[in-house]
Design a protein around this motif. Structure first.
Motif, PDB file in Angstrom:
ATOM      1  N   HIS A 255       0.822  -1.214   0.000  1.00  0.00           N
ATOM      2  CA  HIS A 255       0.000   0.000   0.000  1.00  0.00           C
ATOM      3  C   HIS A 255       0.854   1.262   0.000  1.00  0.00           C
ATOM      4  CE1 HIS A 255      -3.965  -1.941   1.628  1.00  0.00           C
ATOM      5  NE2 HIS A 255      -3.764  -2.141   0.355  1.00  0.00           N
ATOM      6  N   LEU A 256       2.141   1.112   0.270  1.00  0.00           N
ATOM      7  CA  LEU A 256       3.037   2.273   0.225  1.00  0.00           C
ATOM      8  C   LEU A 256       3.369   2.694  -1.207  1.00  0.00           C
ATOM      9  CD1 LEU A 256       5.641   1.512   3.061  1.00  0.00           C
ATOM     10  CD2 LEU A 256       3.927   3.331   3.037  1.00  0.00           C
ATOM     11  N   MET A 257       3.025   1.884  -2.175  1.00  0.00           N
ATOM     12  CA  MET A 257       3.388   2.217  -3.557  1.00  0.00           C
ATOM     13  C   MET A 257       2.799   3.538  -4.031  1.00  0.00           C
ATOM     14  SD  MET A 257       3.629  -1.495  -5.500  1.00  0.00           S
ATOM     15  CE  MET A 257       4.243  -0.756  -6.997  1.00  0.00           C
ATOM     16  N   PRO A 258       1.514   3.839  -3.759  1.00  0.00           N
ATOM     17  CA  PRO A 258       1.011   5.164  -4.139  1.00  0.00           C
ATOM     18  C   PRO A 258       1.714   6.297  -3.391  1.00  0.00           C
ATOM     19  CG  PRO A 258      -0.809   3.659  -3.725  1.00  0.00           C
ATOM     20  CD  PRO A 258       0.430   2.978  -3.247  1.00  0.00           C
ATOM     21  N   VAL A 259       2.135   6.029  -2.148  1.00  0.00           N
ATOM     22  CA  VAL A 259       2.858   7.041  -1.381  1.00  0.00           C
ATOM     23  C   VAL A 259       4.173   7.370  -2.065  1.00  0.00           C
ATOM     24  CG1 VAL A 259       3.958   7.574   0.825  1.00  0.00           C
ATOM     25  CG2 VAL A 259       1.801   6.287   0.782  1.00  0.00           C
ATOM     26  N   PHE A 260       4.938   6.339  -2.371  1.00  0.00           N
ATOM     27  CA  PHE A 260       6.221   6.568  -3.023  1.00  0.00           C
ATOM     28  C   PHE A 260       6.038   7.099  -4.440  1.00  0.00           C
ATOM     29  CE2 PHE A 260       7.919   3.288   0.074  1.00  0.00           C
ATOM     30  CZ  PHE A 260       8.628   4.226   0.811  1.00  0.00           C
ATOM     31  N   GLY A 261       4.962   6.662  -5.104  1.00  0.00           N
ATOM     32  CA  GLY A 261       4.687   7.200  -6.436  1.00  0.00           C
ATOM     33  C   GLY A 261       4.456   8.699  -6.389  1.00  0.00           C
ATOM     34  N   THR A 262       3.728   9.145  -5.357  1.00  0.00           N
ATOM     35  CA  THR A 262       3.491  10.580  -5.174  1.00  0.00           C
ATOM     36  C   THR A 262       4.800  11.320  -4.917  1.00  0.00           C
ATOM     37  OG1 THR A 262       1.276  10.183  -4.290  1.00  0.00           O
ATOM     38  CG2 THR A 262       2.298  12.297  -3.764  1.00  0.00           C
ATOM     39  N   LEU A 263       5.639  10.764  -4.052  1.00  0.00           N
ATOM     40  CA  LEU A 263       6.911  11.411  -3.725  1.00  0.00           C
ATOM     41  C   LEU A 263       7.852  11.431  -4.924  1.00  0.00           C
ATOM     42  CD1 LEU A 263       7.517   9.895  -0.166  1.00  0.00           C
ATOM     43  CD2 LEU A 263       6.633  12.167  -0.742  1.00  0.00           C
ATOM     44  N   LEU A 264       7.904  10.334  -5.671  1.00  0.00           N
ATOM     45  CA  LEU A 264       8.766  10.290  -6.857  1.00  0.00           C
ATOM     46  C   LEU A 264       8.310  11.291  -7.908  1.00  0.00           C
ATOM     47  CD1 LEU A 264       9.260   6.416  -7.204  1.00  0.00           C
ATOM     48  CD2 LEU A 264      10.992   8.089  -6.542  1.00  0.00           C
ATOM     49  N   SER A 265       6.994  11.434  -8.051  1.00  0.00           N
ATOM     50  CA  SER A 265       6.468  12.414  -9.007  1.00  0.00           C
ATOM     51  C   SER A 265       6.835  13.833  -8.584  1.00  0.00           C
ATOM     52  CB  SER A 265       4.946  12.281  -9.115  1.00  0.00           C
ATOM     53  OG  SER A 265       4.589  11.015  -9.624  1.00  0.00           O
ATOM     54  N   ALA A 266       6.802  14.093  -7.272  1.00  0.00           N
ATOM     55  CA  ALA A 266       7.157  15.424  -6.787  1.00  0.00           C
ATOM     56  C   ALA A 266       8.625  15.735  -7.032  1.00  0.00           C
ATOM     57  CB  ALA A 266       6.835  15.541  -5.297  1.00  0.00           C
ATOM     58  N   VAL A 267       9.487  14.732  -6.835  1.00  0.00           N
ATOM     59  CA  VAL A 267      10.927  14.941  -6.973  1.00  0.00           C
ATOM     60  C   VAL A 267      11.349  15.029  -8.430  1.00  0.00           C
ATOM     61  CG1 VAL A 267      13.204  13.916  -6.561  1.00  0.00           C
ATOM     62  CG2 VAL A 267      11.462  13.878  -4.759  1.00  0.00           C
ATOM     63  N   PHE A 268      10.871  14.101  -9.251  1.00  0.00           N
ATOM     64  CA  PHE A 268      11.370  13.992 -10.617  1.00  0.00           C
ATOM     65  C   PHE A 268      10.503  14.698 -11.659  1.00  0.00           C
ATOM     66  CE2 PHE A 268      13.185  10.247  -8.470  1.00  0.00           C
ATOM     67  CZ  PHE A 268      14.539  10.494  -8.715  1.00  0.00           C
ATOM     68  N   LEU A 269       9.227  14.900 -11.322  1.00  0.00           N
ATOM     69  CA  LEU A 269       8.325  15.513 -12.295  1.00  0.00           C
ATOM     70  C   LEU A 269       7.802  16.867 -11.835  1.00  0.00           C
ATOM     71  CD1 LEU A 269       6.238  12.334 -13.240  1.00  0.00           C
ATOM     72  CD2 LEU A 269       8.271  13.249 -14.397  1.00  0.00           C
ATOM     73  N   ALA A 270       8.257  17.311 -10.680  1.00  0.00           N
ATOM     74  CA  ALA A 270       7.833  18.600 -10.124  1.00  0.00           C
ATOM     75  C   ALA A 270       6.321  18.683  -9.970  1.00  0.00           C
ATOM     76  CB  ALA A 270       8.337  19.744 -10.993  1.00  0.00           C
ATOM     77  N   GLU A 271       5.695  17.539  -9.673  1.00  0.00           N
ATOM     78  CA  GLU A 271       4.256  17.517  -9.433  1.00  0.00           C
ATOM     79  C   GLU A 271       4.012  17.719  -7.937  1.00  0.00           C
ATOM     80  OE1 GLU A 271       2.666  13.933 -11.012  1.00  0.00           O
ATOM     81  OE2 GLU A 271       3.167  14.413 -13.088  1.00  0.00           O
ATOM     82  N   ILE A 272       3.449  18.853  -7.563  1.00  0.00           N
ATOM     83  CA  ILE A 272       3.269  19.206  -6.169  1.00  0.00           C
ATOM     84  C   ILE A 272       2.130  18.384  -5.564  1.00  0.00           C
ATOM     85  CG2 ILE A 272       2.855  21.074  -4.534  1.00  0.00           C
ATOM     86  CD1 ILE A 272       5.446  21.266  -6.191  1.00  0.00           C
ATOM     87  N   PRO A 273       2.367  17.690  -4.428  1.00  0.00           N
ATOM     88  CA  PRO A 273       1.296  16.917  -3.787  1.00  0.00           C
ATOM     89  C   PRO A 273       0.127  17.808  -3.374  1.00  0.00           C
ATOM     90  CG  PRO A 273       3.448  16.330  -2.890  1.00  0.00           C
ATOM     91  CD  PRO A 273       3.660  17.540  -3.749  1.00  0.00           C
ATOM     92  N   GLN A 274      -1.084  17.262  -3.511  1.00  0.00           N
ATOM     93  CA  GLN A 274      -2.302  17.967  -3.133  1.00  0.00           C
ATOM     94  C   GLN A 274      -2.775  17.461  -1.764  1.00  0.00           C
ATOM     95  OE1 GLN A 274      -3.382  20.491  -5.199  1.00  0.00           O
ATOM     96  NE2 GLN A 274      -1.493  19.975  -6.305  1.00  0.00           N
ATOM     97  N   ILE A 275      -3.826  18.085  -1.238  1.00  0.00           N
ATOM     98  CA  ILE A 275      -4.307  17.744   0.090  1.00  0.00           C
ATOM     99  C   ILE A 275      -4.737  16.282   0.168  1.00  0.00           C
ATOM    100  CG2 ILE A 275      -6.643  18.552  -0.457  1.00  0.00           C
ATOM    101  CD1 ILE A 275      -4.834  18.655   2.982  1.00  0.00           C
ATOM    102  N   TYR A 276      -5.317  15.747  -0.918  1.00  0.00           N
ATOM    103  CA  TYR A 276      -5.763  14.359  -0.878  1.00  0.00           C
ATOM    104  C   TYR A 276      -4.578  13.404  -0.781  1.00  0.00           C
ATOM    105  CZ  TYR A 276      -4.745  14.390  -5.943  1.00  0.00           C
ATOM    106  OH  TYR A 276      -4.151  14.502  -7.172  1.00  0.00           O
ATOM    107  N   HIS A 277      -3.424  13.819  -1.321  1.00  0.00           N
ATOM    108  CA  HIS A 277      -2.227  12.999  -1.158  1.00  0.00           C
ATOM    109  C   HIS A 277      -1.874  12.850   0.317  1.00  0.00           C
ATOM    110  CE1 HIS A 277      -1.262  14.210  -5.474  1.00  0.00           C
ATOM    111  NE2 HIS A 277      -1.217  12.889  -5.499  1.00  0.00           N
ATOM    112  N   TYR A 278      -1.885  13.979   1.039  1.00  0.00           N
ATOM    113  CA  TYR A 278      -1.511  13.948   2.448  1.00  0.00           C
ATOM    114  C   TYR A 278      -2.511  13.139   3.269  1.00  0.00           C
ATOM    115  CZ  TYR A 278       1.748  17.650   1.148  1.00  0.00           C
ATOM    116  OH  TYR A 278       2.750  18.368   0.558  1.00  0.00           O
ATOM    117  N   ILE A 279      -3.812  13.274   2.937  1.00  0.00           N
ATOM    118  CA  ILE A 279      -4.832  12.499   3.643  1.00  0.00           C
ATOM    119  C   ILE A 279      -4.628  11.007   3.392  1.00  0.00           C
ATOM    120  CG2 ILE A 279      -7.304  11.982   3.771  1.00  0.00           C
ATOM    121  CD1 ILE A 279      -7.809  14.941   3.087  1.00  0.00           C
TER     122      ILE A 279
END
Length: 301
Positions: A255-279
């Motif tokens: 279940h951590l895969m979406p978490v790391f996917g979000t973090l990898l996107s933020a680091v490598f694709l400059a995609e800023i996490p949204q509130i639903y990511h944090y929830i």
């Protein structure tokens, strides 16, 4: 491995990080590297890394492998030959969102199969942890809106991913019956040889169809990553962790895969996490915390 890398939950977290990158690459490389080629060369690289470490154990432990050859063959077909191959094929036809959501059902499939075949049960608080974690995954995938889930539809790629989900769940619980007394590196090398033997005809067929690798620095680097991190290190870490904490708890870390996917996107694709990511991340960590800190049942992993 370094001493501080022996904790099973750290090993599972690192494994999930490696596999998250694998899913991203599997989708990104779909036009450059055909799925069967990616699966074959991933494991060929992993085997090259495993052989020097496994060879010293082969002569003394070969009788143990031979005595349990049916189990070894089955686990090699499921864990090496089937799971990633089916996932790579699926990623050619389905969006990453669908793939991540379906992959997140592995813990549920593993727990269900453990109940069916091993008669193992989770306590109420552990089930609550699984539900919270799955809710967190759903929150991230749905981007905080239920209508996003309603708009998702199954396609042929999703069916391939479902096949991968059940192959991995069976592999995870099947580790219960792995040959005892065999060095983990030698056992993984045996799984890899079996998986490659199964993949070789499929890979040859794919090449015969004219589907070959578009050689470039990016494609070669991507293949190398899949062999070194998700293949070699990821499976060593995962197998060791399953041996310590059991199949049900180990699978929950997927279940951590979406978490790391979000973090990898933020680091490598400059995609800023949204509130639903944090929830979603908070729910996932809460679920994992509940499940991993519950008083363990007496079960041999």
């Amino acid at each position: 491995m370094l001493a501080h890398l022996h904790h099973p939950y750290l090993l599972l977290s690192l494994t999930t990080l490696f596999w998250s990158g694998n899913m991203v690459l599997g989708r990104a490389l779909r036009d450059q590297v055909p799925p069967l080629s990616l699966a074959f060369w991933r494991w060929a690289i992993a085997l090259l890394l495993l052989l020097p470490l496994a060879a010293p154990h082969l002569r003394s432990q070969w009788p143990l492998l031979r005595a349990r050859w049916k189990t070894t063959v089955l686990l090699g077909l499921l864990g090496v030959g089937a799971y990633n191959t089916l996932a790579y094929v699926g990623l050619n036809y389905t969006p990453a969102t669908n793939a991540v959501l379906l992959n997140s059902f592995i813990p549920i499939a593993t727990i269900t199969l453990s109940w069916a075949f091993l008669h193992k049960h989770l306590r109420g608080v552990e089930w609550l942890g699984v539900v919270l974690s799955l809710l967190g995954v759903t929150t991230i995938v749905a981007r905080g809106h239920l209508e996003t889930l309603a708009s998702l539809s199954l396609n042929v790629g999703d069916l391939w991913m479902l096949g991968a989900v059940f192959a991995w769940a069976l592999y995870t619980i099947g580790l219960q019956w792995r040959p005892s007394g065999v060095d983990p590196i030698l056992l993984l090398a045996a799984f890899t040889v079996i998986g490659l033997l199964a993949l070789a005809p499929a890979y040859a067929w794919e090449v015969a169809q004219g589907r070959t690798i578009a050689v470039s620095l990016g494609s070669l680097a991507g293949i190398a990553y899949t062999g070194i991190f998700p293949g070699f290190l990821g499976y060593i870490f995962y197998n060791r962790a399953v041996a310590e904490v059991g199949a049900s708890k180990a699978s929950l870390f997927l279940h951590l895969m979406p978490v790391f996917g979000t973090l990898l996107s933020a680091v490598f694709l400059a995609e800023i996490p949204q509130i639903y990511h944090y929830i979603g991340i908070a729910l996932i960590f809460a679920g994992i915390h509940l499940t991993t800190t519950a008083r363990p049942r007496k079960e041999s992993p």
